[in-house]
Design a protein around this motif. Sequence first.
Motif, PDB file in Angstrom:
ATOM      1  N   PRO A   7      50.438  60.099  85.711  1.00  0.00           N
ATOM      2  CA  PRO A   7      49.073  60.531  85.391  1.00  0.00           C
ATOM      3  C   PRO A   7      49.037  61.732  84.456  1.00  0.00           C
ATOM      4  O   PRO A   7      48.018  62.012  83.857  1.00  0.00           O
ATOM      5  CB  PRO A   7      48.495  60.901  86.766  1.00  0.00           C
ATOM      6  N   GLU A   8      50.200  62.469  84.318  1.00  0.00           N
ATOM      7  CA  GLU A   8      50.203  63.659  83.481  1.00  0.00           C
ATOM      8  C   GLU A   8      50.236  63.329  81.987  1.00  0.00           C
ATOM      9  O   GLU A   8      50.068  64.210  81.148  1.00  0.00           O
ATOM     10  CB  GLU A   8      51.417  64.528  83.811  1.00  0.00           C
ATOM     11  N   VAL A   9      50.522  62.066  81.625  1.00  0.00           N
ATOM     12  CA  VAL A   9      50.577  61.694  80.217  1.00  0.00           C
ATOM     13  C   VAL A   9      49.217  61.929  79.572  1.00  0.00           C
ATOM     14  O   VAL A   9      48.190  61.487  80.080  1.00  0.00           O
ATOM     15  CB  VAL A   9      50.985  60.212  80.054  1.00  0.00           C
ATOM     16  N   THR A  10      49.211  62.621  78.458  1.00  0.00           N
ATOM     17  CA  THR A  10      47.971  62.976  77.776  1.00  0.00           C
ATOM     18  C   THR A  10      47.406  61.754  77.047  1.00  0.00           C
ATOM     19  O   THR A  10      48.088  61.188  76.195  1.00  0.00           O
ATOM     20  CB  THR A  10      48.221  64.096  76.760  1.00  0.00           C
ATOM     21  N   PRO A  11      46.172  61.326  77.358  1.00  0.00           N
ATOM     22  CA  PRO A  11      45.618  60.118  76.726  1.00  0.00           C
ATOM     23  C   PRO A  11      45.528  60.237  75.209  1.00  0.00           C
ATOM     24  O   PRO A  11      45.582  59.246  74.501  1.00  0.00           O
ATOM     25  CB  PRO A  11      44.229  60.004  77.359  1.00  0.00           C
ATOM     26  N   SER A  12      45.355  61.474  74.674  1.00  0.00           N
ATOM     27  CA  SER A  12      45.159  61.634  73.247  1.00  0.00           C
ATOM     28  C   SER A  12      46.468  61.600  72.454  1.00  0.00           C
ATOM     29  O   SER A  12      46.450  61.666  71.229  1.00  0.00           O
ATOM     30  CB  SER A  12      44.440  62.959  72.968  1.00  0.00           C
ATOM     31  N   LEU A  13      47.608  61.526  73.119  1.00  0.00           N
ATOM     32  CA  LEU A  13      48.880  61.461  72.403  1.00  0.00           C
ATOM     33  C   LEU A  13      48.935  60.213  71.538  1.00  0.00           C
ATOM     34  O   LEU A  13      48.481  59.135  71.952  1.00  0.00           O
ATOM     35  CB  LEU A  13      50.049  61.441  73.395  1.00  0.00           C
ATOM     36  N   PRO A  14      49.513  60.320  70.329  1.00  0.00           N
ATOM     37  CA  PRO A  14      49.590  59.140  69.468  1.00  0.00           C
ATOM     38  C   PRO A  14      50.604  58.107  69.958  1.00  0.00           C
ATOM     39  O   PRO A  14      50.564  56.952  69.553  1.00  0.00           O
ATOM     40  CB  PRO A  14      50.032  59.741  68.124  1.00  0.00           C
ATOM     41  N   PHE A  15      51.527  58.524  70.818  1.00  0.00           N
ATOM     42  CA  PHE A  15      52.517  57.628  71.422  1.00  0.00           C
ATOM     43  C   PHE A  15      52.652  58.025  72.892  1.00  0.00           C
ATOM     44  O   PHE A  15      52.368  59.161  73.272  1.00  0.00           O
ATOM     45  CB  PHE A  15      53.885  57.766  70.736  1.00  0.00           C
ATOM     46  N   HIS A  16      53.126  57.092  73.697  1.00  0.00           N
ATOM     47  CA  HIS A  16      53.273  57.378  75.121  1.00  0.00           C
ATOM     48  C   HIS A  16      54.669  57.109  75.645  1.00  0.00           C
ATOM     49  O   HIS A  16      55.085  57.717  76.636  1.00  0.00           O
ATOM     50  CB  HIS A  16      52.247  56.578  75.931  1.00  0.00           C
ATOM     51  N   ARG A  17      55.395  56.193  75.007  1.00  0.00           N
ATOM     52  CA  ARG A  17      56.758  55.894  75.451  1.00  0.00           C
ATOM     53  C   ARG A  17      57.699  56.003  74.254  1.00  0.00           C
ATOM     54  O   ARG A  17      57.565  55.248  73.286  1.00  0.00           O
ATOM     55  CB  ARG A  17      56.837  54.502  76.065  1.00  0.00           C
ATOM     56  N   LEU A  18      58.603  56.937  74.370  1.00  0.00           N
ATOM     57  CA  LEU A  18      59.524  57.215  73.264  1.00  0.00           C
ATOM     58  C   LEU A  18      60.930  56.813  73.667  1.00  0.00           C
ATOM     59  O   LEU A  18      61.432  57.238  74.717  1.00  0.00           O
ATOM     60  CB  LEU A  18      59.465  58.707  72.902  1.00  0.00           C
ATOM     61  N   GLY A  19      61.555  56.017  72.832  1.00  0.00           N
ATOM     62  CA  GLY A  19      62.963  55.681  73.017  1.00  0.00           C
ATOM     63  C   GLY A  19      63.807  56.584  72.142  1.00  0.00           C
ATOM     64  O   GLY A  19      63.425  56.876  71.000  1.00  0.00           O
ATOM     65  N   LEU A  20      64.917  57.044  72.680  1.00  0.00           N
ATOM     66  CA  LEU A  20      65.792  57.928  71.919  1.00  0.00           C
ATOM     67  C   LEU A  20      67.205  57.367  71.940  1.00  0.00           C
ATOM     68  O   LEU A  20      67.795  57.201  73.015  1.00  0.00           O
ATOM     69  CB  LEU A  20      65.777  59.340  72.511  1.00  0.00           C
ATOM     70  N   VAL A  21      67.727  57.079  70.760  1.00  0.00           N
ATOM     71  CA  VAL A  21      69.083  56.546  70.646  1.00  0.00           C
ATOM     72  C   VAL A  21      69.983  57.647  70.093  1.00  0.00           C
ATOM     73  O   VAL A  21      69.814  58.082  68.946  1.00  0.00           O
ATOM     74  CB  VAL A  21      69.121  55.307  69.731  1.00  0.00           C
ATOM     75  N   GLY A  22      70.925  58.096  70.900  1.00  0.00           N
ATOM     76  CA  GLY A  22      71.807  59.192  70.519  1.00  0.00           C
ATOM     77  C   GLY A  22      71.413  60.444  71.273  1.00  0.00           C
ATOM     78  O   GLY A  22      70.334  61.004  71.035  1.00  0.00           O
ATOM     79  N   THR A  23      72.267  60.883  72.203  1.00  0.00           N
ATOM     80  CA  THR A  23      71.893  62.002  73.079  1.00  0.00           C
ATOM     81  C   THR A  23      72.797  63.219  72.864  1.00  0.00           C
ATOM     82  O   THR A  23      73.118  63.935  73.809  1.00  0.00           O
ATOM     83  CB  THR A  23      71.938  61.574  74.558  1.00  0.00           C
ATOM     84  N   GLY A  24      73.197  63.438  71.612  1.00  0.00           N
ATOM     85  CA  GLY A  24      73.923  64.667  71.288  1.00  0.00           C
ATOM     86  C   GLY A  24      72.982  65.846  71.267  1.00  0.00           C
ATOM     87  O   GLY A  24      71.880  65.804  71.834  1.00  0.00           O
ATOM     88  N   ALA A  25      73.390  66.919  70.587  1.00  0.00           N
ATOM     89  CA  ALA A  25      72.585  68.149  70.588  1.00  0.00           C
ATOM     90  C   ALA A  25      71.179  67.907  70.066  1.00  0.00           C
ATOM     91  O   ALA A  25      70.192  68.388  70.648  1.00  0.00           O
ATOM     92  CB  ALA A  25      73.282  69.216  69.752  1.00  0.00           C
ATOM     93  N   MET A  26      71.054  67.150  68.982  1.00  0.00           N
ATOM     94  CA  MET A  26      69.727  66.892  68.425  1.00  0.00           C
ATOM     95  C   MET A  26      68.914  66.001  69.350  1.00  0.00           C
ATOM     96  O   MET A  26      67.737  66.269  69.628  1.00  0.00           O
ATOM     97  CB  MET A  26      69.863  66.241  67.046  1.00  0.00           C
ATOM     98  N   GLY A  27      69.528  64.927  69.842  1.00  0.00           N
ATOM     99  CA  GLY A  27      68.813  64.002  70.712  1.00  0.00           C
ATOM    100  C   GLY A  27      68.314  64.664  71.977  1.00  0.00           C
ATOM    101  O   GLY A  27      67.198  64.416  72.440  1.00  0.00           O
ATOM    102  N   ARG A  28      69.147  65.534  72.561  1.00  0.00           N
ATOM    103  CA  ARG A  28      68.731  66.239  73.778  1.00  0.00           C
ATOM    104  C   ARG A  28      67.493  67.097  73.530  1.00  0.00           C
ATOM    105  O   ARG A  28      66.570  67.124  74.348  1.00  0.00           O
ATOM    106  CB  ARG A  28      69.875  67.131  74.269  1.00  0.00           C
ATOM    107  N   GLY A  29      67.514  67.794  72.411  1.00  0.00           N
ATOM    108  CA  GLY A  29      66.371  68.655  72.094  1.00  0.00           C
ATOM    109  C   GLY A  29      65.103  67.861  71.885  1.00  0.00           C
ATOM    110  O   GLY A  29      64.026  68.257  72.348  1.00  0.00           O
ATOM    111  N   ILE A  30      65.212  66.743  71.185  1.00  0.00           N
ATOM    112  CA  ILE A  30      64.044  65.888  70.950  1.00  0.00           C
ATOM    113  C   ILE A  30      63.512  65.347  72.270  1.00  0.00           C
ATOM    114  O   ILE A  30      62.298  65.334  72.520  1.00  0.00           O
ATOM    115  CB  ILE A  30      64.402  64.744  69.981  1.00  0.00           C
ATOM    116  N   ALA A  31      64.422  64.901  73.137  1.00  0.00           N
ATOM    117  CA  ALA A  31      64.014  64.360  74.438  1.00  0.00           C
ATOM    118  C   ALA A  31      63.315  65.425  75.275  1.00  0.00           C
ATOM    119  O   ALA A  31      62.294  65.148  75.933  1.00  0.00           O
ATOM    120  CB  ALA A  31      65.236  63.828  75.182  1.00  0.00           C
ATOM    121  N   GLN A  32      63.842  66.633  75.261  1.00  0.00           N
ATOM    122  CA  GLN A  32      63.231  67.728  76.025  1.00  0.00           C
ATOM    123  C   GLN A  32      61.794  67.968  75.588  1.00  0.00           C
ATOM    124  O   GLN A  32      60.875  68.034  76.415  1.00  0.00           O
ATOM    125  CB  GLN A  32      64.044  69.008  75.850  1.00  0.00           C
TER     126      GLN A  32
END
Length: 515
Positions: A7-32
């Motif tokens: 329920p915490e997902v903001t309805p006004s967000l342009p996207f709601h489910r994000l897939g992230l491929v690659g969980t190195g330093a950059m990927g971790r930051g993006i996921a956070q």
Amino acid sequence: MSPPSHPEVTPSLPFHRLGLVGTGAMGRGIAQLAAQAGLEVSLLDARTGAVEEARHFITGVWTRGVTKGRLSEDDLACYRARLHEAADLTDLAGCDIVVEAIAENLEAKQELFMRLEGILDDQAVLATNTSSLSVTAIASACRLPQRVIGFHFFNPVPLMKIVEVIPGLRTTADVAERVEALGQAMGHFTARATDTPGFLVNHAGRAYGTEALRLLGEGVADHTTIDRLLVDQGGFRMGPFSLLDLTGLDVSHAVMESIYHQYYEEPRFRPSPITRQRLTAGLLGRKSGEGFYRYEDGQPVVAAEPAPPEANPLPVWVSPEDSGAAQALSALVSAAGWPLDRSKRPGDESLCLLTPLGEDATTTALRQGLEAHRCVAVDMLAGLDRRRSLMTTPATEIRYRDAAWALLADDGTPVSPIHDSNGFVLQRVVACIVNVGAEIAQQAVAEPTTLDRAVELGLGYPRGPLAMGDYYGGRRILTILDNLFAATRDPRYRPSPWLRRRAALGLPLTTTQPT
């Protein structure tokens, strides 16, 4: 398997489910950041255990936030629940945007996106975190290139509050606007740029290191002196050689060569053989224990700065060519208690202080009909409030050099002597930064205000390139470049039309053409 909704997902967000491929330093930051913004995040990595390591790392960041009172326990629980592990690409089927943060390899990125096109809905967006590859080239392998876009973050992602949004040539406006809104929801300044080599920030940053390397290669000063001048006199957060050591030549030199060749050997981006040789020798920087500096326990070993020489006061004649600079230098002479030679032409024993813009001390002395052996030039671009720089002609006698050094250091301000150069250190580096920024504006890579803000955030410069030009004065920057070009005939220094026109008209460099 699709992640559950919260329920915490903001309805006004342009996207709601994000897939992230690659969980190195950059990927971790993006996921956070994505989880904090309210998105469900599915993490995928080819290496076994990598996703769990990433989740543990990100959770650790949030846990420390709770300890420091920045987050609540409820925040921590909510954010953690938004991170999900994807076993394979098919687990990303429910995502409305997938961001790839894998190795910088065109074929690998193209293959990944082609595979994702067989899994995702046609409306889903494919975003690449590439820092150097063409977004258009990545998209060219896709069935729907109009949904592919660059979404380039900087490391460390949570701290570097900027993301470049780079539409490919076929990316739709709707995709660009939605991804830009996502970047803003993640708390970052979104810099919209065109799909050109280096995009915006890496493109704008070409002048700082390459011109410093050119100064080093010409024997104008050693790397420590150049770093000191640009930090203390220019206000840069880090000197160019400290920065090269921090980044590592295995990364920095490759970027320099890549952008230079992608622009078909544009002289403004010309790399230096110095970094190629040092790369070959394994002198990478901090990561190898030695670069331009040697490192002990992770700290650079920096040579002590030489103390100012002792010198008896001499009569001092100040060139009246730049009235503002002459007034400031004359005040400094008087404050030090040295005799000021106020005659139209210098007396027989007077130390002659010159204030050239883009000229060397030799040319300035000869052009003003002065005896070169008594001449010392002072860089007045940034005034006298911070570290000062002086340069001598090849004919300048040591006693006059030492007298000028002692005079400039009389009030305790540090002084850096350098060898004769067109434009000192600060003048050359600043003029090249401004010129590259002006050409970026000329090419409409980004809006002028976007360019300046992106460079401040992405590179840590005291000002963006166009604001820097306005701070020092567009006409002064143009004079420096014109004199550099006249002396060297190197097209590296040819002024951008954007700079030349606005300087001639007395307009701010951020002034855009009416449409």
